[in-house]
Write a protein that holds these residues in place. Structure first.
Motif, short mmCIF file in Angstrom:
data_model
loop_
_atom_site.label_atom_id
_atom_site.label_comp_id
_atom_site.label_asym_id
_atom_site.label_seq_id
_atom_site.Cartn_x
_atom_site.Cartn_y
_atom_site.Cartn_z
N THR A 296 0.83 -1.21 0.00
CA THR A 296 0.00 0.00 0.00
C THR A 296 0.87 1.26 0.00
N LEU A 297 1.99 1.20 0.71
CA LEU A 297 2.90 2.35 0.79
C LEU A 297 3.90 2.40 -0.36
N GLY A 298 3.85 1.42 -1.25
CA GLY A 298 4.76 1.42 -2.39
C GLY A 298 6.17 1.00 -2.04
N ILE A 299 6.30 0.12 -1.06
CA ILE A 299 7.61 -0.40 -0.66
C ILE A 299 7.70 -1.86 -1.11
N ALA A 300 8.66 -2.16 -1.98
CA ALA A 300 8.83 -3.52 -2.49
C ALA A 300 9.26 -4.48 -1.37
N LYS A 301 8.95 -5.76 -1.54
CA LYS A 301 9.30 -6.77 -0.52
C LYS A 301 10.80 -6.82 -0.26
N THR B 3 12.95 -4.40 -0.67
CA THR B 3 13.30 -3.18 0.05
C THR B 3 12.88 -3.28 1.50
N LEU B 4 11.70 -3.84 1.74
CA LEU B 4 11.20 -4.03 3.10
C LEU B 4 12.17 -4.89 3.91
N SER B 5 12.67 -5.96 3.30
CA SER B 5 13.64 -6.83 3.98
C SER B 5 14.93 -6.08 4.31
N ARG B 6 15.41 -5.28 3.37
CA ARG B 6 16.64 -4.49 3.64
C ARG B 6 16.40 -3.48 4.75
N ARG B 7 15.27 -2.81 4.73
CA ARG B 7 14.98 -1.81 5.76
C ARG B 7 14.87 -2.46 7.13
N LYS B 8 14.32 -3.65 7.17
CA LYS B 8 14.20 -4.35 8.45
C LYS B 8 15.58 -4.64 9.03
N VAL B 9 16.51 -5.07 8.19
CA VAL B 9 17.88 -5.35 8.62
C VAL B 9 18.58 -4.05 9.03
N GLN B 10 18.39 -2.99 8.24
CA GLN B 10 19.02 -1.70 8.54
C GLN B 10 18.41 -1.04 9.77
N ARG C 9 15.96 1.09 9.71
CA ARG C 9 15.54 2.46 9.43
C ARG C 9 14.98 2.55 8.01
N LEU C 10 13.93 3.36 7.86
CA LEU C 10 13.35 3.65 6.55
C LEU C 10 14.08 4.83 5.93
N ASP C 11 14.02 4.96 4.62
CA ASP C 11 14.62 6.14 4.01
C ASP C 11 13.63 7.30 4.11
N PRO C 12 14.06 8.53 3.82
CA PRO C 12 13.17 9.69 3.99
C PRO C 12 11.86 9.60 3.19
N GLU C 13 11.92 9.12 1.97
CA GLU C 13 10.71 9.03 1.15
C GLU C 13 9.71 8.03 1.76
N GLU C 14 10.21 6.90 2.20
CA GLU C 14 9.35 5.89 2.85
C GLU C 14 8.81 6.42 4.17
#
Length: 114
Positions: free
Chosen positions: A66-71, A73-80, A82-87
């Motif tokens: 719904t937020l336009g975040i690919a799976k 990318t979601l996995s990378r953000r979970k490991v990091q 933190r979300l990026d500014p756009e997300e």
């Protein structure tokens, strides 16, 4: 962390930014525009996305879509962690939208149905 109460579940802990916008009546501190912008530019903690997901009662994959975040990318953000500014901006906007829906429809369940 902020707290809110749901009649059926009792006290529930939800994250700072999401809490402020999804449950305005539970907010003890409204961030200033500068604080909010700084949080978005820095990137929200991944826990803000999971707090939104838990508050909505949907799967993380569905919310990410719904937020336009690919799976991936979601996995990378979970490991990091933190979300990026756009997300981060999309998470805050969606939380605000849901907060307004709850306010207008007078029920989180009714807002979820929309």
């Amino acid at each position: 962390m902020k707290y809110r109460t749901t009649p059926e579940q009792g006290p529930v802990v939800i994250s700072d930014v999401v809490a402020t916008y999804m449950v305005p009546s539970a907010a003890t501190h409204w961030p200033t525009s500068g604080e909010l912008i700084a949080s978005i530019v820095k990137g929200l903690a991944f826990k803000e996305l999971t707090a939104l997901q838990e508050g909505l009662g949907v799967s993380l994959d569905k919310l990410a879509g719904t937020l336009g975040i690919a799976k991936a990318t979601l996995s990378r953000r979970k490991v990091q962690g933190r979300l990026d500014p756009e997300e981060s901006d999309r998470v805050v906007r969606f939380a605000r939208l849901m907060g307004k829906a709850v306010e207008v429809l007078e029920s989180q369940d009714a807002a979820r149905q929309c």
